[in-house]
Design a protein around this motif. Structure first.
Motif, short mmCIF file in Angstrom:
data_model
loop_
_atom_site.label_atom_id
_atom_site.label_comp_id
_atom_site.label_asym_id
_atom_site.label_seq_id
_atom_site.Cartn_x
_atom_site.Cartn_y
_atom_site.Cartn_z
N HIS A 230 6.28 -5.37 -3.36
CA HIS A 230 5.26 -5.62 -2.34
C HIS A 230 4.48 -6.90 -2.68
O HIS A 230 4.55 -7.40 -3.80
CB HIS A 230 4.27 -4.44 -2.28
N SER A 231 3.72 -7.36 -1.72
CA SER A 231 2.87 -8.56 -1.91
C SER A 231 3.68 -9.72 -2.48
O SER A 231 3.24 -10.43 -3.39
CB SER A 231 1.69 -8.25 -2.86
N GLY B 144 5.97 -8.95 2.36
CA GLY B 144 4.73 -9.71 2.23
C GLY B 144 3.55 -8.76 2.12
O GLY B 144 2.58 -9.01 1.40
N GLY B 145 3.62 -7.66 2.84
CA GLY B 145 2.55 -6.66 2.84
C GLY B 145 2.40 -5.98 1.50
O GLY B 145 3.38 -5.78 0.77
N SER B 146 1.16 -5.62 1.19
CA SER B 146 0.87 -4.93 -0.08
C SER B 146 1.24 -3.45 0.04
O SER B 146 1.53 -2.94 1.14
CB SER B 146 -0.63 -5.03 -0.38
N GLN C 62 4.59 -12.71 -1.55
CA GLN C 62 4.14 -14.11 -1.57
C GLN C 62 3.08 -14.37 -2.63
O GLN C 62 2.94 -15.48 -3.11
CB GLN C 62 3.58 -14.52 -0.20
N LYS C 63 2.34 -13.29 -2.99
CA LYS C 63 1.27 -13.46 -3.97
C LYS C 63 1.74 -13.17 -5.39
O LYS C 63 1.00 -13.33 -6.34
CB LYS C 63 0.11 -12.50 -3.65
#
Ligand SMILES: Cc1cc2nc3c(=O)[nH]c(=O)nc-3n(C[C@H](O)[C@H](O)[C@H](O)COP(=O)(O)O)c2cc1C
Length: 229
Positions: free
Chosen positions: A176-177, A135-137, A179-180
């Motif tokens: 990375h990221s 979830g983290g970038s 969910q976005k």
């Protein structure tokens, strides 16, 4: 972080319906262990499983589907590993590591006498590829980000687990990221996954043979008979 040098041209575009478990050749050289506790709501892991659906060189074992009660058939899992050349661990990152059932799989399947210890050479010479998403970038996984460390620091237990078993730890494939991520980004990630699966067995053949770490007898767990293996 991404897998090394992929050939262009693979087209894993698929819809995002949950994949059926593929009929697969028990001797296929690529074994994917997928571990997602809520695959129905996954975007990334589900897209990757859809992308490999039907690849003849690939077997998939969906751990949460196989063992909803967490009762792992250790013998079946060890047998499934024997013919694999490339072992893929496919899961989302959960609390800086692997989901619980994947960890239980490691605890129970990579046992002394099988994966390490005197006669534990079943995995020696195989390749391990971690394919995960966070979830983290990328910035979150840096000295200035809220996780304070590069993502590689959190992957050290994976690398050392591979080393202890004499497996080569192939550079991980990460998104990375997650969910976005847009659908296009996820499909591009799935293409990199398929390309890696196509290329990695040959790429690994060109790398030096990994060594297997020796674990001193006194550091190994005793067997039921109380004898270290
Ligand atoms: C229980 C739980 C723990 C998580 N822990 C982390 C974490 O430690 N680091 C991180 O970057 N993302 C974390 N996430 C976010 C997931 O990694 C992210 O939602 C996942 O990679 C998306 O993949 P999916 O679409 O296949 O679910 C966590 C999510 C859940 C549900």
């Amino acid at each position: 972080m991404s897998s090394p040098q992929h050939p262009p041209g693979a087209n894993p575009e698929r819809d995002s319906t949950p994949p059926k478990r593929p009929e697969s050749d028990p001797a296929a050289p690529v074994l994917i262990l997928a571990a997602h506790p809520d695959l129905a709501h996954s975007r990334v892991t589900r897209a990757l499983l859809s992308a490999v659906h039907g690849m003849p060189s690939v077997r998939v074992r969906d751990l949460y589907a196989l063992y909803p009660d967490y009762s792992i058939d250790t013998h079946a899992e060890q047998e499934a590993l024997r013919d694999a050349k490339l072992l893929v661990w496919l899961h989302p990152m959960h609390w800086y590591g692997m989901p619980a059932l994947m960890k239980l799989w490691v605890d129970e399947v990579l046992s002394v006498g099988f994966a390490y210890g005197n006669s534990g050479h079943a995995l020696h010479g195989k390749d391990l590829w971690l394919v995960t998403s966070t979830g983290g970038s990328a910035h979150a996984y840096s000295a200035g980000g809220y996780n304070h460390h590069p993502v590689e620091d959190f992957l050290l237990p994976y690398a050392q687990t591979a080393a202890l078993c004499g497996m080569r730890f192939v550079p991980p494939l990460l998104l990375h990221s997650a969910q976005k991520a847009s659908n296009e980004e996820i499909q591009a990630h799935a293409r990199r996954f398929v390309e890696g699966l196509q290329e990695l067995p040959e790429w690994c053949d060109r790398q030096p043979e990994p060594a297997q770490e020796e674990v001193p007898t006194e550091d190994r767990p005793a067997t039921q008979e109380g004898v270290p293996v």
